[in-house]
Design an enzyme around this catalytic site. Structure first.
Site, PDB file in Angstrom:
ATOM      1  CG  ASP A   6      -1.771   1.188   1.282  1.00  0.00           C
ATOM      2  OD1 ASP A   6      -2.029   1.923   0.512  1.00  0.00           O
ATOM      3  OD2 ASP A   6      -2.183   1.747   2.451  1.00  0.00           O
ATOM      4  CB  ALA A   7       2.366   3.079  -2.816  1.00  0.00           C
ATOM      5  N   GLY A   8       1.240   4.742   0.100  1.00  0.00           N
ATOM      6  CA  GLY A   8       0.601   6.174   0.419  1.00  0.00           C
ATOM      7  C   GLY A   8       1.535   7.472   0.225  1.00  0.00           C
ATOM      8  CG  ASN A   9      -0.455  10.973  -0.545  1.00  0.00           C
ATOM      9  OD1 ASN A   9       0.393  11.447  -1.730  1.00  0.00           O
ATOM     10  ND2 ASN A   9      -1.248  10.988  -0.176  1.00  0.00           N
ATOM     11  CG  ASN A  11       4.577   5.682   6.516  1.00  0.00           C
ATOM     12  OD1 ASN A  11       5.670   5.844   6.780  1.00  0.00           O
ATOM     13  ND2 ASN A  11       3.461   6.475   7.144  1.00  0.00           N
ATOM     14  N   GLY A 109      -9.292   7.206  -5.136  1.00  0.00           N
ATOM     15  CA  GLY A 109      -8.130   6.527  -4.811  1.00  0.00           C
ATOM     16  C   GLY A 109      -8.101   5.027  -4.795  1.00  0.00           C
ATOM     17  CG  ASP A 111      -6.071   5.295  -0.885  1.00  0.00           C
ATOM     18  OD1 ASP A 111      -6.794   5.771  -1.812  1.00  0.00           O
ATOM     19  OD2 ASP A 111      -5.634   5.905   0.219  1.00  0.00           O
ATOM     20  CG  LEU A 112     -10.174   6.591  -0.457  1.00  0.00           C
ATOM     21  CD1 LEU A 112     -11.015   7.933  -0.752  1.00  0.00           C
ATOM     22  CD2 LEU A 112      -9.988   6.465   0.889  1.00  0.00           C
ATOM     23  CG  ASP A 131      -7.938   5.541   5.496  1.00  0.00           C
ATOM     24  OD1 ASP A 131      -6.878   5.618   6.427  1.00  0.00           O
ATOM     25  OD2 ASP A 131      -7.685   4.788   4.434  1.00  0.00           O
TER      26      ASP A 131
END
EC number: 2.7.1.33
Length: 261
Positions: A6-9, A11, A109, A111-112, A131
């Site tokens: 999971d590539a987030g802003n 981590n 996104g 992720d959502l 989240d």
């Protein structure tokens, strides 16, 4: 073993799912940097693998969700060169085989949408996913798994850092509840403002959504900071920090012909 990335802003999260025992066994976080290299990721993961006695060959399938497109080639390179396992990149085309749906698959996104997939698998009814990440998001899902909408506000750390960077005399503080909701010094004033303020924000947002939709909602919290607002426990039906990782796994399995082992 299944690997969710999971590539987030803030981590890049690597979650390792034990297929035989059906639970998330390990989690590793690496700071997201625009200039990160495959070698850097390999260095950090190699140490993590050694510490947890993980063998590369145990990883059979990889699911990948990213809201940072510029690092996607690096993640793909890392997986191809160091893990040598099939990787599935989740995109707007990934939801056609699922029970969930959205009218704007390329706008929301991934992720959502992973959160939506995992949450709907749990509740199979109306739900709100809160989240706690770089942004604090509220994803509203209907009874049939349709995304009704998303609300976005700055996350807890984002708000804290913004206050620190844009004021000359206010310090950056630890996010923990002070003894009182009434700040008695500068540090406690910031802590009370952010933590009690966001408590009210979350409760108010859920109430406003429920009143406007005129529907009962199950509420699930996730994200790295989901445990910070401890006084919201009764507001949530479930707190699941692995929700996004689980959604990645479910979406990948639905779109992959590779049998996990």
């Amino acid at each position: 073993m299944f690997l969710s990335i999971d590539a987030g802003n803030s981590n890049i999260v690597f979650g390792f799912y034990d297929n035989q025992k059906a639970f998330w066994r390990y989690e590793c976080r690496i700071q997201t940097k625009a200039d990160i290299t495959a070698i850097e990721i390999e260095r950090d993961l190699h140490l993590f693998f050694l510490e947890n006695d993980i063998k590369h060959e145990q990883i059979k399938t990889i699911g990948f969700s990213s809201v940072v497109p510029e690092i996607n080639p690096v993640i793909k390179q890392f997986c191809a060169e160091f893990l040598r396992a099939p990787l599935y990149l989740i995109s707007g085309k990934s939801y056609q085989k699922l029970k969930i749906s959205t009218k704007r698959p390329n706008e929301i996104g991934t992720d959502l949408m992973c959160n939506v997939t995992a949450a709907y698998e749990i509740f199979k009814s109306n739900c709100i996913i809160v989240d706690f990440g770089t942004a604090l998001t509220f994803t509203i899902v209907g009874e049939k798994g349709n995304v009704m909408g998303v609300n976005i506000v700055p996350g807890l750390n984002t708000a804290k850092r913004s206050l620190f960077h844009h004021t000359s005399k206010l310090p950056e503080v630890e996010l923990k509840f002070p003894k009182s909701a009434i700040g008695k010094n500068t540090v406690e004033s910031i802590q009370a403002g952010i933590l009690y303020g966001y408590t009210g924000l979350v409760k108010g947002m859920i109430e406003a959504i429920s009143n406007e939709a005129n529907l009962p909602f199950k509420v699930i919290a996730t994200g790295g900071l989901s445990s910070i607002l401890s006084n919201l426990k009764s507001t949530f039906d479930i707190v699941d920090k692995n929700l996004t990782l689980e959604g990645i796994r479910l979406i990948t399995n639905a779109n992959s012909s590779i049998e996990n082992q």
